[in-house]
Design an enzyme around this catalytic site. Structure first.
Site, PDB file in Angstrom:
ATOM      1  N   TYR A 122       3.401 -13.204   1.536  1.00 32.73           N
ATOM      2  CA  TYR A 122       2.725 -12.220   0.684  1.00 32.73           C
ATOM      3  C   TYR A 122       2.905 -12.562  -0.807  1.00 32.73           C
ATOM      4  O   TYR A 122       1.958 -12.595  -1.572  1.00 32.73           O
ATOM      5  CB  TYR A 122       3.267 -10.808   0.953  1.00 32.73           C
ATOM      6  CG  TYR A 122       2.834  -9.829  -0.117  1.00 32.73           C
ATOM      7  CD1 TYR A 122       1.514  -9.382  -0.168  1.00 32.73           C
ATOM      8  CD2 TYR A 122       3.717  -9.399  -1.110  1.00 32.73           C
ATOM      9  CE1 TYR A 122       1.094  -8.522  -1.172  1.00 32.73           C
ATOM     10  CE2 TYR A 122       3.305  -8.544  -2.111  1.00 32.73           C
ATOM     11  CZ  TYR A 122       1.997  -8.108  -2.144  1.00 32.73           C
ATOM     12  OH  TYR A 122       1.583  -7.271  -3.144  1.00 32.73           O
ATOM     13  N   GLN A 147      -0.607  -0.528 -16.120  1.00 32.69           N
ATOM     14  CA  GLN A 147      -1.870  -1.176 -15.693  1.00 32.69           C
ATOM     15  C   GLN A 147      -2.661  -0.232 -14.786  1.00 32.69           C
ATOM     16  O   GLN A 147      -2.115   0.358 -13.851  1.00 32.69           O
ATOM     17  CB  GLN A 147      -1.555  -2.467 -14.934  1.00 32.69           C
ATOM     18  CG  GLN A 147      -2.771  -3.153 -14.322  1.00 32.69           C
ATOM     19  CD  GLN A 147      -3.004  -2.781 -12.858  1.00 32.69           C
ATOM     20  OE1 GLN A 147      -2.055  -2.465 -12.146  1.00 32.69           O
ATOM     21  NE2 GLN A 147      -4.253  -2.785 -12.418  1.00 32.69           N
ATOM     22  N   TYR A 152      -6.005   0.258 -12.236  1.00 37.73           N
ATOM     23  CA  TYR A 152      -7.143  -0.214 -11.445  1.00 37.73           C
ATOM     24  C   TYR A 152      -8.202   0.885 -11.453  1.00 37.73           C
ATOM     25  O   TYR A 152      -7.933   2.040 -11.780  1.00 37.73           O
ATOM     26  CB  TYR A 152      -6.700  -0.471 -10.000  1.00 37.73           C
ATOM     27  CG  TYR A 152      -6.219  -1.878  -9.719  1.00 37.73           C
ATOM     28  CD1 TYR A 152      -6.904  -2.986 -10.191  1.00 37.73           C
ATOM     29  CD2 TYR A 152      -5.083  -2.096  -8.944  1.00 37.73           C
ATOM     30  CE1 TYR A 152      -6.468  -4.276  -9.902  1.00 37.73           C
ATOM     31  CE2 TYR A 152      -4.632  -3.378  -8.648  1.00 37.73           C
ATOM     32  CZ  TYR A 152      -5.340  -4.464  -9.136  1.00 37.73           C
ATOM     33  OH  TYR A 152      -4.914  -5.729  -8.847  1.00 37.73           O
ATOM     34  N   THR A 189      -7.354  -3.615 -15.528  1.00 38.19           N
ATOM     35  CA  THR A 189      -7.621  -4.864 -14.796  1.00 38.19           C
ATOM     36  C   THR A 189      -9.078  -4.880 -14.354  1.00 38.19           C
ATOM     37  O   THR A 189      -9.540  -3.962 -13.674  1.00 38.19           O
ATOM     38  CB  THR A 189      -6.688  -4.976 -13.576  1.00 38.19           C
ATOM     39  OG1 THR A 189      -5.347  -5.057 -14.057  1.00 38.19           O
ATOM     40  CG2 THR A 189      -6.995  -6.232 -12.757  1.00 38.19           C
ATOM     41  N   LYS A 237      -7.544  -7.017 -18.772  1.00 41.09           N
ATOM     42  CA  LYS A 237      -6.862  -8.094 -18.034  1.00 41.09           C
ATOM     43  C   LYS A 237      -7.827  -8.747 -17.053  1.00 41.09           C
ATOM     44  O   LYS A 237      -8.460  -8.054 -16.243  1.00 41.09           O
ATOM     45  CB  LYS A 237      -5.666  -7.520 -17.273  1.00 41.09           C
ATOM     46  CG  LYS A 237      -4.940  -8.522 -16.387  1.00 41.09           C
ATOM     47  CD  LYS A 237      -3.634  -7.935 -15.868  1.00 41.09           C
ATOM     48  CE  LYS A 237      -2.865  -8.901 -15.012  1.00 41.09           C
ATOM     49  NZ  LYS A 237      -3.366  -9.052 -13.666  1.00 41.09           N
ATOM     50  N   HIS A 275      -5.865 -13.928 -12.220  1.00 35.76           N
ATOM     51  CA  HIS A 275      -5.140 -13.125 -11.234  1.00 35.76           C
ATOM     52  C   HIS A 275      -4.165 -14.001 -10.425  1.00 35.76           C
ATOM     53  O   HIS A 275      -3.918 -13.769  -9.251  1.00 35.76           O
ATOM     54  CB  HIS A 275      -6.116 -12.401 -10.304  1.00 35.76           C
ATOM     55  CG  HIS A 275      -5.648 -11.030  -9.884  1.00 35.76           C
ATOM     56  ND1 HIS A 275      -5.980  -9.883 -10.559  1.00 35.76           N
ATOM     57  CD2 HIS A 275      -4.855 -10.625  -8.850  1.00 35.76           C
ATOM     58  CE1 HIS A 275      -5.433  -8.834  -9.960  1.00 35.76           C
ATOM     59  NE2 HIS A 275      -4.731  -9.260  -8.924  1.00 35.76           N
ATOM     60  N   ARG A 283      -5.254 -15.457  -6.993  1.00 37.64           N
ATOM     61  CA  ARG A 283      -5.302 -14.586  -5.811  1.00 37.64           C
ATOM     62  C   ARG A 283      -6.691 -14.037  -5.518  1.00 37.64           C
ATOM     63  O   ARG A 283      -6.862 -13.314  -4.552  1.00 37.64           O
ATOM     64  CB  ARG A 283      -4.312 -13.422  -5.983  1.00 37.64           C
ATOM     65  CG  ARG A 283      -2.867 -13.882  -5.921  1.00 37.64           C
ATOM     66  CD  ARG A 283      -1.907 -12.788  -6.342  1.00 37.64           C
ATOM     67  NE  ARG A 283      -1.830 -11.655  -5.444  1.00 37.64           N
ATOM     68  CZ  ARG A 283      -1.076 -11.604  -4.341  1.00 37.64           C
ATOM     69  NH1 ARG A 283      -0.365 -12.639  -3.989  1.00 37.64           N
ATOM     70  NH2 ARG A 283      -1.053 -10.510  -3.608  1.00 37.64           N
TER      71      ARG A 283
HETATM   72  C1  FMN Z   1       2.053 -10.036  -5.207  1.00 38.67           C
HETATM   73  C2  FMN Z   1       1.164  -9.831  -6.394  1.00 38.67           C
HETATM   74  C3  FMN Z   1       0.594  -8.566  -6.599  1.00 38.67           C
HETATM   75  C4  FMN Z   1      -0.231  -8.363  -7.722  1.00 38.67           C
HETATM   76  N1  FMN Z   1      -0.730  -7.108  -7.950  1.00 38.67           N
HETATM   77  C5  FMN Z   1      -1.439  -6.881  -9.081  1.00 38.67           C
HETATM   78  C6  FMN Z   1      -1.841  -5.562  -9.428  1.00 38.67           C
HETATM   79  O1  FMN Z   1      -1.543  -4.591  -8.716  1.00 38.67           O
HETATM   80  N2  FMN Z   1      -2.554  -5.398 -10.583  1.00 38.67           N
HETATM   81  C7  FMN Z   1      -2.901  -6.456 -11.400  1.00 38.67           C
HETATM   82  O2  FMN Z   1      -3.542  -6.265 -12.429  1.00 38.67           O
HETATM   83  N3  FMN Z   1      -2.501  -7.711 -11.090  1.00 38.67           N
HETATM   84  C8  FMN Z   1      -1.781  -7.937  -9.971  1.00 38.67           C
HETATM   85  N4  FMN Z   1      -1.342  -9.201  -9.698  1.00 38.67           N
HETATM   86  C9  FMN Z   1      -1.658 -10.304 -10.629  1.00 38.67           C
HETATM   87  C10 FMN Z   1      -0.586 -10.415 -11.704  1.00 38.67           C
HETATM   88  O3  FMN Z   1      -0.599  -9.318 -12.570  1.00 38.67           O
HETATM   89  C11 FMN Z   1      -0.786 -11.670 -12.552  1.00 38.67           C
HETATM   90  O4  FMN Z   1      -2.069 -11.668 -13.102  1.00 38.67           O
HETATM   91  C12 FMN Z   1      -0.563 -12.973 -11.784  1.00 38.67           C
HETATM   92  O5  FMN Z   1       0.476 -12.847 -10.850  1.00 38.67           O
HETATM   93  C13 FMN Z   1      -0.256 -14.089 -12.764  1.00 38.67           C
HETATM   94  O6  FMN Z   1      -0.140 -15.319 -12.131  1.00 38.67           O
HETATM   95  P1  FMN Z   1       1.262 -15.963 -11.655  1.00 38.67           P
HETATM   96  O7  FMN Z   1       1.631 -15.232 -10.417  1.00 38.67           O
HETATM   97  O8  FMN Z   1       0.925 -17.388 -11.419  1.00 38.67           O
HETATM   98  O9  FMN Z   1       2.252 -15.746 -12.760  1.00 38.67           O
HETATM   99  C14 FMN Z   1      -0.510  -9.438  -8.597  1.00 38.67           C
HETATM  100  C15 FMN Z   1       0.087 -10.678  -8.379  1.00 38.67           C
HETATM  101  C16 FMN Z   1       0.924 -10.874  -7.301  1.00 38.67           C
HETATM  102  C17 FMN Z   1       1.564 -12.226  -7.124  1.00 38.67           C
END
Ligand code: FMN
Length: 413
Positions: A50, A153, A155, A183, A280, A304, A307
């Site tokens: 995850y 943050q 959504y 975001t 974002k 992101h 992801r």
């Molecule tokens: C497990 C996980 C959950 C995330 N959940 C959110 C979220 O709820 N809201 C959001 O804006 N970004 C979310 N992100 C993105 C992060 O805010 C961020 O943009 C991203 O992890 C940056 O890249 P890095 O993991 O390579 O540092 C999530 C990232 C991960 C790894």
């Protein structure tokens, strides 16, 4: 030897004091990559999948890393009497370093109690901490743990004319969050294959037999689960009904949360939120320009963390074009792929005012539990100072005029 015991001052129920022997930690985990390696064995397999996985076959993550690795900084020598500080001012507030904790929905899965550990570490180190809409502690709890560094943050929760989103904004304001982050880069839910393959991502969390066996094989993680309970969407719970079970809150969240903010909706939040507002997920200079023209103060360049879909460009590769468009009028933040203080300085050299990281902090939690996030911050600061020293930059501002080679830089038509 620097042996520090740091009891949580205003801890949530069940919090354990974090004991950090920094010399031993540096030997065991000299880099964030070492923490990732250890996290893989230290948490249940489904948890690691995850926190570590991205869209599709992880190609977006690989591109983010390769793009950062490809950025070269040309040093100037004979100018560096001592290592410079890396403190930074963002939206009128001082922080110890240009690294922050990105919003995430899953710290409590990475390590039960993880959200509070991130908040405490950020407050202790004085770096920004962004609580996510679907984070595992409430805004009010986060404000107690991280009063000086809290960002929130949001959504899109559009039902009933954004009643829920607007109420979260009201709560963030009342709790004293300094910055609101909208975001905008999740217009759709995409498949993260590693999550899907271990049975996560659709519907309520129902551990099957392989998951239970995994948990039993990770006793420290399991002990943290016993102390803190199952991960939950704490901020949303208040809206799902007074007696809603964990599963009902998850179902309620899935029904209400979705889509990306439109420009009209962004304008409404701009009118409502009086403090600094950040968008974002920006990857195009024209979107950055449009946001700034609407009165948005911060542009968070991000894909992101790889992801969403794998074809999005690495944030570092579009950063210079976005900085050229708006850096004189807005705070530029970058995330996606940051794994070291050197990466932070690469991003600063290419136009960012600050960087954030997601997975690096989850790896820290996975490797070390509550002590992990603090060690990640310590490493990043140390490495960032060393990188400045090596290239002969006396400050972050000077790093911005370093000579760079950036083979992946995007040229927009
Ligand atoms: C497990 C996980 C959950 C995330 N959940 C959110 C979220 O709820 N809201 C959001 O804006 N970004 C979310 N992100 C993105 C992060 O805010 C961020 O943009 C991203 O992890 C940056 O890249 P890095 O993991 O390579 O540092 C999530 C990232 C991960 C790894």
């Amino acid at each position: 030897m620097d042996d520090r015991t740091e009891a949580a001052k205003e801890g949530l129920a069940g919090a354990v004091p974090v004991r950090r022997n920094t010399t031993a930690l540096h030997r065991r985990f000299p880099t964030i990559a070492h923490m990732r390696q250890h996290a893989r064995r230290h948490v249940p397999h489904f948890v690691f999948e995850y926190m570590d996985g991205g869209a599709g076959a992880d190609v977006g993550i690989a591109h983010n890393w390769a793009a950062l690795d490809a950025v070269e900084l040309v040093p100037r020598y004979g100018v560096m009497p001592s290592l410079p500080p890396v403190d930074v001012e963002l939206f009128g507030r001082k922080y110890a370093a240009p690294i922050g904790i990105a919003p995430m929905g899953g710290p409590a899965l990475a390590w039960p109690g993880g959200d509070a550990a991130l908040a405490r570490a950020a407050q202790r180190a004085r770096v920004p901490y962004t609580l996510g809409t679907v984070g595992g502690i409430t805004i009010e709890e986060a404000a107690k743990l991280a009063p000086d560094v809290l960002w929130f943050q949001l959504y899109r929760l559009a039902r009933n004319d954004h009643a829920l989103g607007m109420d979260l904004v009201r709560r963030a304001e009342a709790a004293g969050a300094h910055v609101l982050v909208l975001t905008i880069d999740v217009p759709v839910r995409t498949t993260r294959s590693r999550e899907a393959a271990v049975g996560l991502g659709r519907g309520p969390f129902r551990p099957d037999l392989p998951m239970l066996i995994d948990m039993l094989c990770s006793p420290a993680w399991l002990a943290a689960l016993m102390r803190h309970g199952r991960p939950k969407f704490s901020n949303i719970k208040a809206y799902a009904g007074p007696n809603a079970s964990g599963d009902e809150v998850i179902r309620f969240t899935r029904e209400h949360l979705g889509g990306a903010f439109t420009w009209d909706e962004i304008a409404r939040f701009r009118d409502r939120w009086r403090g600094p507002l950040v968008l974002k997920g920006i990857l195009h200079p024209q979107d950055a320009g449009k946001a700034v023209a609407m009165g948005i103060e911060g542009i968070w360049v991000s894909n992101h963390g790889g992801r969403q879909i794998e074809a999005l460009p690495p944030a570092i590769d579009v950063l210079p074009a976005i900085a050229a468009e708006v850096a004189s009028r807005a705070v530029i933040i970058m995330d996606s792929g940051i794994r070291s203080g050197l990466d932070v300085i690469r991003a600063i050299a290419l136009g960012a005012h600050a960087t954030f990281a997601g997975k690096a902090f989850l790896w820290g939690l996975g490797a070390l539990g509550e002590a992990g996030p603090g060690h990640v911050i310590d490493l990043v600061i140390e490495e960032a100072r060393a990188a400045l020293g090596q290239i002969g930059a006396h400050s972050l501002a000077q790093a911005r005029s370093a000579v760079t080679r950036h083979p992946g830089a995007f040229v927009f038509p």
